[in-house]
Design a protein around this motif. Sequence first.
Motif, short mmCIF file in Angstrom:
data_model
loop_
_atom_site.label_atom_id
_atom_site.label_comp_id
_atom_site.label_asym_id
_atom_site.label_seq_id
_atom_site.Cartn_x
_atom_site.Cartn_y
_atom_site.Cartn_z
N GLN A 24 0.64 -1.26 0.48
CA GLN A 24 -0.11 -0.15 0.10
C GLN A 24 0.89 1.44 -0.51
N LEU A 25 1.55 1.42 0.57
CA LEU A 25 2.79 2.60 1.44
C LEU A 25 3.30 2.28 -0.55
N LEU A 26 4.28 1.37 -1.10
CA LEU A 26 4.59 1.83 -1.96
C LEU A 26 3.77 1.91 -3.25
N GLY A 27 2.69 1.85 -3.62
CA GLY A 27 2.24 1.82 -4.28
C GLY A 27 0.91 3.44 -4.03
N GLY A 28 0.95 3.88 -3.59
CA GLY A 28 0.87 4.91 -2.99
C GLY A 28 1.37 6.33 -3.18
N MET A 29 2.71 5.92 -3.05
CA MET A 29 3.60 6.53 -2.74
C MET A 29 3.75 6.99 -4.81
N ILE A 30 3.63 5.59 -5.73
CA ILE A 30 4.05 5.99 -7.08
C ILE A 30 2.76 6.65 -7.31
N LEU A 31 1.98 6.60 -6.98
CA LEU A 31 0.77 7.20 -7.13
C LEU A 31 0.44 8.64 -7.29
N SER A 32 1.23 8.36 -6.42
CA SER A 32 1.28 10.65 -5.83
C SER A 32 2.01 11.14 -6.30
N LEU A 33 3.14 10.40 -6.56
CA LEU A 33 4.00 10.96 -6.66
C LEU A 33 4.44 10.81 -8.66
N GLY A 34 3.59 10.55 -9.23
CA GLY A 34 3.10 10.09 -10.77
C GLY A 34 2.62 11.86 -10.94
N TRP A 35 2.84 12.60 -10.02
CA TRP A 35 1.71 13.74 -9.98
C TRP A 35 2.78 14.83 -10.76
N ILE A 36 3.59 14.45 -9.96
CA ILE A 36 4.99 15.77 -10.24
C ILE A 36 5.61 16.07 -11.36
N PRO A 37 5.78 14.88 -12.35
CA PRO A 37 5.53 15.55 -13.71
C PRO A 37 4.57 16.44 -14.57
N GLN A 38 3.91 16.38 -14.02
CA GLN A 38 2.47 17.27 -14.54
C GLN A 38 3.00 18.91 -13.91
N ILE A 39 3.15 18.56 -12.24
CA ILE A 39 3.76 20.05 -11.64
C ILE A 39 4.86 20.90 -12.05
N ALA A 40 5.58 20.01 -12.88
CA ALA A 40 7.55 19.98 -13.29
C ALA A 40 6.56 20.49 -14.80
N ARG A 41 5.59 20.11 -15.63
CA ARG A 41 5.11 21.12 -16.99
C ARG A 41 4.57 22.25 -17.23
N ILE A 42 3.81 22.42 -15.98
CA ILE A 42 3.33 23.23 -15.17
C ILE A 42 3.98 24.92 -15.05
N LEU A 43 5.21 24.32 -14.11
CA LEU A 43 5.76 25.38 -13.49
C LEU A 43 6.51 25.93 -15.21
N LYS A 44 7.48 24.78 -15.44
CA LYS A 44 8.46 25.07 -17.10
C LYS A 44 7.33 25.75 -17.98
N THR A 45 6.25 25.82 -18.21
CA THR A 45 5.50 25.91 -19.55
C THR A 45 4.69 27.44 -18.94
N LYS A 46 4.57 27.53 -17.74
CA LYS A 46 2.90 28.52 -16.95
C LYS A 46 2.24 28.46 -17.70
N SER A 47 1.47 27.17 -18.15
CA SER A 47 0.65 26.73 -19.20
C SER A 47 -0.20 25.79 -18.53
N VAL A 48 -1.66 26.26 -18.48
CA VAL A 48 -2.66 25.06 -17.54
C VAL A 48 -4.09 24.73 -18.44
N ALA A 49 -3.99 25.23 -19.71
CA ALA A 49 -4.73 25.75 -21.25
C ALA A 49 -5.61 23.99 -20.90
#
Length: 92
Positions: A7-32
Amino acid sequence: MLFSVMQLLGGMILSLGWIPQIARILKTKSVADLSLKSYLLMLLGIALMEAYAVNLTLTGAGLAFLITNTLSLCVVSAVIVLILRYAGWNKR
């Protein structure tokens, strides 16, 4: 014990899977292409599961679920904050 680790490993993977989206938003400053409604619904679902996780933890089980769910709550909240920030930025 094994299932708690899974549960801990699976949940960490699912949660950390959002990090690339956050990085892309910060890089492009676009949420269109992101849907605020979708993320708000995810936040609501995670918040309801958070209440369940707290209840499980108080009864002596579910600590791994609480940890990973709390992480998911934080990460999805961060995406929502970025959507609100950059959606307003693009309108100016």
